[in-house]
Design a protein around this motif. Structure first.
Motif, short mmCIF file in Angstrom:
data_model
loop_
_atom_site.label_atom_id
_atom_site.label_comp_id
_atom_site.label_asym_id
_atom_site.label_seq_id
_atom_site.Cartn_x
_atom_site.Cartn_y
_atom_site.Cartn_z
N VAL A 107 -9.33 -0.02 -37.19
CA VAL A 107 -8.59 0.43 -38.37
C VAL A 107 -7.37 1.06 -38.22
O VAL A 107 -7.29 1.90 -37.10
CB VAL A 107 -9.63 1.72 -39.06
CG1 VAL A 107 -9.05 2.23 -40.25
CG2 VAL A 107 -10.98 1.11 -39.31
N ALA B 247 -5.94 2.64 -43.86
CA ALA B 247 -6.17 3.97 -44.45
C ALA B 247 -5.48 4.26 -45.74
O ALA B 247 -6.27 4.58 -46.70
CB ALA B 247 -5.72 5.18 -43.61
N THR C 211 -10.54 0.76 -45.19
CA THR C 211 -10.86 1.00 -43.57
C THR C 211 -12.11 0.00 -43.40
O THR C 211 -12.39 -0.01 -42.21
CB THR C 211 -11.26 2.21 -43.40
OG1 THR C 211 -12.20 2.71 -44.52
CG2 THR C 211 -9.90 3.21 -43.86
N PRO D 259 -11.98 -4.19 -41.36
CA PRO D 259 -11.00 -3.59 -42.08
C PRO D 259 -9.90 -4.50 -42.81
O PRO D 259 -9.62 -5.87 -42.23
CB PRO D 259 -10.29 -2.78 -41.03
CG PRO D 259 -11.39 -2.78 -39.94
CD PRO D 259 -12.21 -3.85 -39.97
N ASP E 46 -10.00 9.00 -46.38
CA ASP E 46 -9.10 8.25 -45.51
C ASP E 46 -7.67 8.56 -45.54
O ASP E 46 -6.96 8.46 -44.48
CB ASP E 46 -9.03 6.73 -46.28
CG ASP E 46 -10.50 6.04 -46.01
OD1 ASP E 46 -11.21 6.58 -45.17
OD2 ASP E 46 -10.72 5.13 -46.61
#
Length: 936
Positions: free
Chosen positions: A682, A687, A692, A740, A750
């Motif tokens: 990730v 994010a 993610t 992701p 996130d």
């Protein structure tokens, strides 16, 4: 007539109902006592390993845990009788709202389980009775005995292993979301429905079988057999109808047992219902939520059992009680009156009126609850009648008044006296009036704080402004903004001052806008008067508050006054050109009234357009009239923070250290304690994009919108006070079965995690003293003319380790937000200086139709949005036929900042509830911007 069945039934029903209420009261006491006996309390249960004992003790005191259990119970009981369940200690959300959502989820699950268990149980019971003694009967009996002996959780885990893991018919993790199609919801919640149905079916089966067998032994059944009727005709046509009473009683009891079974089944499958909420509340020792969940569950169970009792008395007169003689005679007379023709007409009319009222209340509940008169009486012409010097020297405030009284009125001029020094305001009591019940007032506390101030050309300038004051406040904190000073001809030798302020909860992001005023002369000051009449807290009630207190001003020249004035002037020189909406309206022959949409206008605080660097403001509304300091009003912008905070920070890092920062791994800077490797790949950009690939809710690909924020796990991340605690809570999320960057899931945590990672990335570049928020204030907001952007930080022993909550805790004026939005539109450049990475910023606000990850959010016209780099990309067709994806910053309540390709920026800050969809519709902003300056 004394022995009539009517009298006996009414008397019996009254006793049963009174007993039900007594049982409910007893259950509430038992719940409270058992919870109070549990080891630990909320403060210790939610504390981390590093939490100071002083912090725990202070929270215990704030929650009243040092008071006796008896006092706490009676306070809670009286509040419940008044309709107030309070606020959850853990989620900081009104308990009524939590219960409404979770109860509906539980009833949905119980309804489908009952729809499956009851018909199957009755059918198997009838078949088993009809084939008594056969192999089928023996198999059914053994199976029923086995099922009723096995605990509910064993059944649940067995079905999970068989149908979820082995045959893969249903998803192991519950995929229930009200916005999904019914077929998807049934498939996603298949395992809990089957588990609950299986454990609920056996009582119906056994009672049905026993009742039908007893009826088959009656003489009239034997007579039917002698007449040559077939076995199944006797069972279905004669035995089953006569067994309907006991079977109905059994069904009602099973429905009551469903309420109990929900707790176990919902916990096993993490189903977002009332039972799972109760377990979460017990784990965190959230006493108000435990009491509310327990009381509601008990009320449902007792009500169903009461229904079973009343059904039993209808079908079995031997269960009726004989009332005392005098009461029996009264009931008999009541029966005679009820059965008369005139009484029947009156009862029918009253019943029809009652039904009509209930229908009207449910159909127009928003009118009853939210559409109260929003304005106080207007300002009276002539001399000032409110907030006179005499009023400001009195002992109390008489109520909410029009905001215009906090501004110059009548014949006025410059202040007669200089004002410079330190102000100290003590904590004092506010009167609070809820907008949904204008007769009800409660007390609230205004926090104590102090600040320095000075005058500059008629403006009153707090030195400590745009930051949270005081830092040690137990509840609310204060943000101050510049106000003004003046004098009025009718005040004699007095001058006046007014200051705008914002109250913010120390652990939240909701804002309450207020204004304060006082009078002063060369030697003294009056009392301080404050009032609040506008808020941005969509999930809670609206209220007004007012109060008056003594305070002090220590007049003393400030040693650094020259530097303070220069800094204030420098910021003032970079203010935007703000004009009233009518100036823009006058340029167009067609009305621009469509801008605020067709519904929900009462929930809009301020809105407008920025055209050619000129801001046209439509309104700055409060329930006490227009806010007198509109451009200083701070709004809780919520998820707009993801763009003006997180996206701007990442693009600033990209400008300083190169675009490769977008592809840094989260876990290299924020190690997450978890039992899977889903976080391994990730990156920062994932994010920011909400892709993610981590989470629990709806673990299957679906075309619908999935909001992960409204879950207990998301709340636990939100409420975590320290970075380490946040990382621990994030580590509880499961790994989705995709990589992701593939699937969008809206989750604020996130963005907060990204803020932690960016802060630690900056430290690796510039040293341990570097802080992300200092960089933003010095290198992004400062050059734009923004003094600071107040934001909630984590609570760390080392101030350098505090991380800003960029997911949704920033508070800004519309002017602050527009300055950052203009920076995005200018591709990161300001006055010849490149602040944000040019190419990446250009990509972030691009209107290319192919951009972004599908969100599943469907608009009124059937189009869907995508999401990229914290921006919602909304499809729009201009008047010339061109199609674009318009980037927008968006936040809960109806907050929008929309960046049009014609360099026009539309904005709206609102306080819309979930049931006020007008503020969630933003198409009118785009349409008006296109009308003002075509995008094609």
């Amino acid at each position: 007539m004394f022995g009539s069945s009517f009298s006996r039934y009414v008397y019996t029903a009254g006793i049963r109902i009174a007993g039900a209420f007594g049982t409910l009261a007893g259950v509430s006491v038992i719940f409270f006592v058992l919870t109070d006996w549990l080891p630990g309390d909320f403060a210790t249960a939610t504390a981390s390993r590093d939490t100071l004992i002083e912090t725990i003790l202070r929270q215990q005191f704030e929650l009243g845990l040092f008071r006796s259990a008896w006092d706490r119970y009676w306070e809670w009981a009286f509040n419940v009788l008044a309709g107030d369940f309070g606020t959850s200690w853990f989620t900081r959300i009104e308990i009524t709202e939590l219960l409404a959502t979770r109860l509906w989820h539980s009833l949905w699950l119980a309804g489908w389980a009952a729809a499956l268990a009851i018909p199957v149980g009755i059918a198997l019971g009838v078949a088993s009775a009809g084939l008594q003694g056969s192999r089928f009967d023996r198999v059914v009996n053994v199976g029923a005995l086995t099922a009723i002996s096995v605990p509910d959780f064993v059944v649940a885990y067995a079905l999970m292993a068989l149908l979820g893991v082995h045959f893969k018919i249903f998803p192991v993790f519950v995929a229930y979301e009200p916005s999904l199609p019914l077929s998807d919801r049934l498939l996603g919640a298949g395992l809990p429905v089957l588990s609950l149905a299986f454990v609920s079916m056996t009582p119906v089966l056994r009672i049905t079988r026993a009742t039908v067998i007893n009826v088959l032994r009656e003489p009239y059944v034997e007579m039917a057999q002698l007449k040559g009727l077939g076995r199944w005709r006797i069972v279905l046509a004669h035995a089953l109808p006569n067994a309907a009473g006991p079977i109905a009683n059994a069904v009602v009891l099973v429905l009551g047992n469903l309420i109990v079974g929900l707790v176990v089944i919902e916990t096993v499958f993490s189903y977002p219902g009332l039972g799972e909420l109760l377990i979460t509340a017990v784990k965190s020792r959230d006493i108000p939520l435990i009491q509310a969940c327990g009381l509601l569950s008990a009320a449902l169970y007792i009500a169903l059992n009461l229904s079973a009792d009343l059904i039993s008395t209808l079908t079995n007169p031997r269960l009726l009680y004989a009332p005392p003689r005098q009461l029996g005679i009264s009931l008999a007379r009541l029966q005679d009156r009820i059965t008369s023709r005139s009484s029947r007409r009156w009862l029918a009319a009253a019943g029809a009126a009652g039904v009509a009222f209930m229908v009207w209340q449910f159909a127009f509940s928003d009118v009853i609850l939210y559409r109260q008169p929003l304005n106080v009486p207007a300002v009276k012409p002539g001399p000032r009648t409110e907030l006179t010097v005499q009023n400001l020297q009195s002992d109390h405030a008489d109520g909410l008044i029009h905001n215009a009284y906090f501004s110059p009125l009548g014949d006025h001029g410059p202040a007669r006296h200089m004002l410079e020094g330190t102000v100290r305001v003590p904590a004092f009591r506010l009167e609070r009036r809820f907008a949904d019940s204008y007769e009800r007032t409660t007390a609230a506390e205004f926090p104590a704080f102090s600040f320095r101030l000075f005058e500059h050309e008629g403006q009153l300038v707090p030195v400590e402004r745009n930051i949270f004051l005081p830092r040690d406040s137990k509840g609310m904190r204060v943000i101050l903004s510049p106000g003004r000073v003046w004098s009025e001809a009718t005040d004699g030798d007095w001058s006046r001052a007014a200051l705008p302020f914002t109250l913010v909860h120390r652990r939240g992001s909701a804002s309450f806008s207020g204004v304060a005023t006082f009078a002063y002369n060369a030697s003294s000051v009056s009392r301080l008067r404050v009032q609040l009449a506008q808020e941005q807290i969509p999930w809670s009630g609206k209220f007004d508050a007012w109060g008056q207190t003594d305070f002090s001003v220590v007049r003393k020249p400030l040693p650094d006054i020259d530097q303070l004035r220069k800094a204030f002037v420098r910021i003032a020189e970079q203010r935007l050109d703000v004009r009233p909406w009518v100036d823009l309206q006058a340029k167009f022959w067609r009305s621009l009234e469509i801008f605020d949409g067709e519904h929900g206008r009462d929930d809009i605080t301020v809105s407008g357009l920025m055209v050619d660097d000129v801001v046209y403001v439509r309104r700055c509304r409060t329930r006490a009239g227009p806010y007198p300091f509109c451009r200083q009003m701070r709004n809780a912008v919520y998820s707009v923070s993801k763009s003006v905070g997180a996206a701007a920070a990442l693009l600033r890092l990209a400008e300083k250290y190169g675009p490769s920062v977008l592809h840094e791994r989260i876990v290299d800077y924020a190690p997450i304690p978890t039992n899977h490797d889903g976080w391994r790949d990730v990156r920062f950009i994932h994010a920011l994009d909400m892709t993610t690939g981590i989470g629990n809710k709806v673990p299957v690909r679906t075309a619908g919108y999935v909001d992960v924020d409204n879950t207990a796990m998301a709340y636990s991340v939100w409420n975590a006070r320290t970075v380490d605690d946040k990382l621990r809570q994030v580590g509880r999320f499961a790994n989705y079965p995709w990589s992701p960057g593939e699937v969008f899931r809206y989750r604020t945590s996130d963005t907060d995690l990204l803020a932690v990672a960016m802060d630690r990335y900056l430290k690796t570049r510039e040293g341990p003293d570097a802080r992300l928020w200092d960089m933003m204030n010095d290198e992004v907001y400062g050059p734009l003319g923004i003094e600071s952007f107040p934001v909630r930080h984590t609570e760390e022993p080392d101030r350098r380790e505090r991380a800003p909550g960029l997911g949704g805790t920033m508070l800004g004026t519309f002017e602050d937000v527009l300055k950052v939005a203009r920076l995005f539109q200018n591709h990161g450049a300001h006055q010849g200086r490149q602040i944000l990475h040019r190419d990446l910023t250009e990509r972030a606000v691009s209107t290319d139709m192919s951009r972004g990850t599908p969100t599943g959010w469907v608009y009124e016209d059937g189009t869907t949005s995508t999401y990229s780099m914290s921006f919602w990309l909304m499809p729009f067709t201009g008047r010339g036929g061109c199609r674009h994806r318009i980037p927008a910053m968006a936040g809960v309540g109806g907050n929008y900042v929309i960046l049009m390709p014609n360099k026009v920026i539309g904005f709206r800050f609102a306080d819309g509830h979930d049931d006020a969809p007008g503020t969630w519709v933003s198409k009118h902003i785009r349409e008006t911007a296109d009308r003002v300056k075509g995008i094609c």
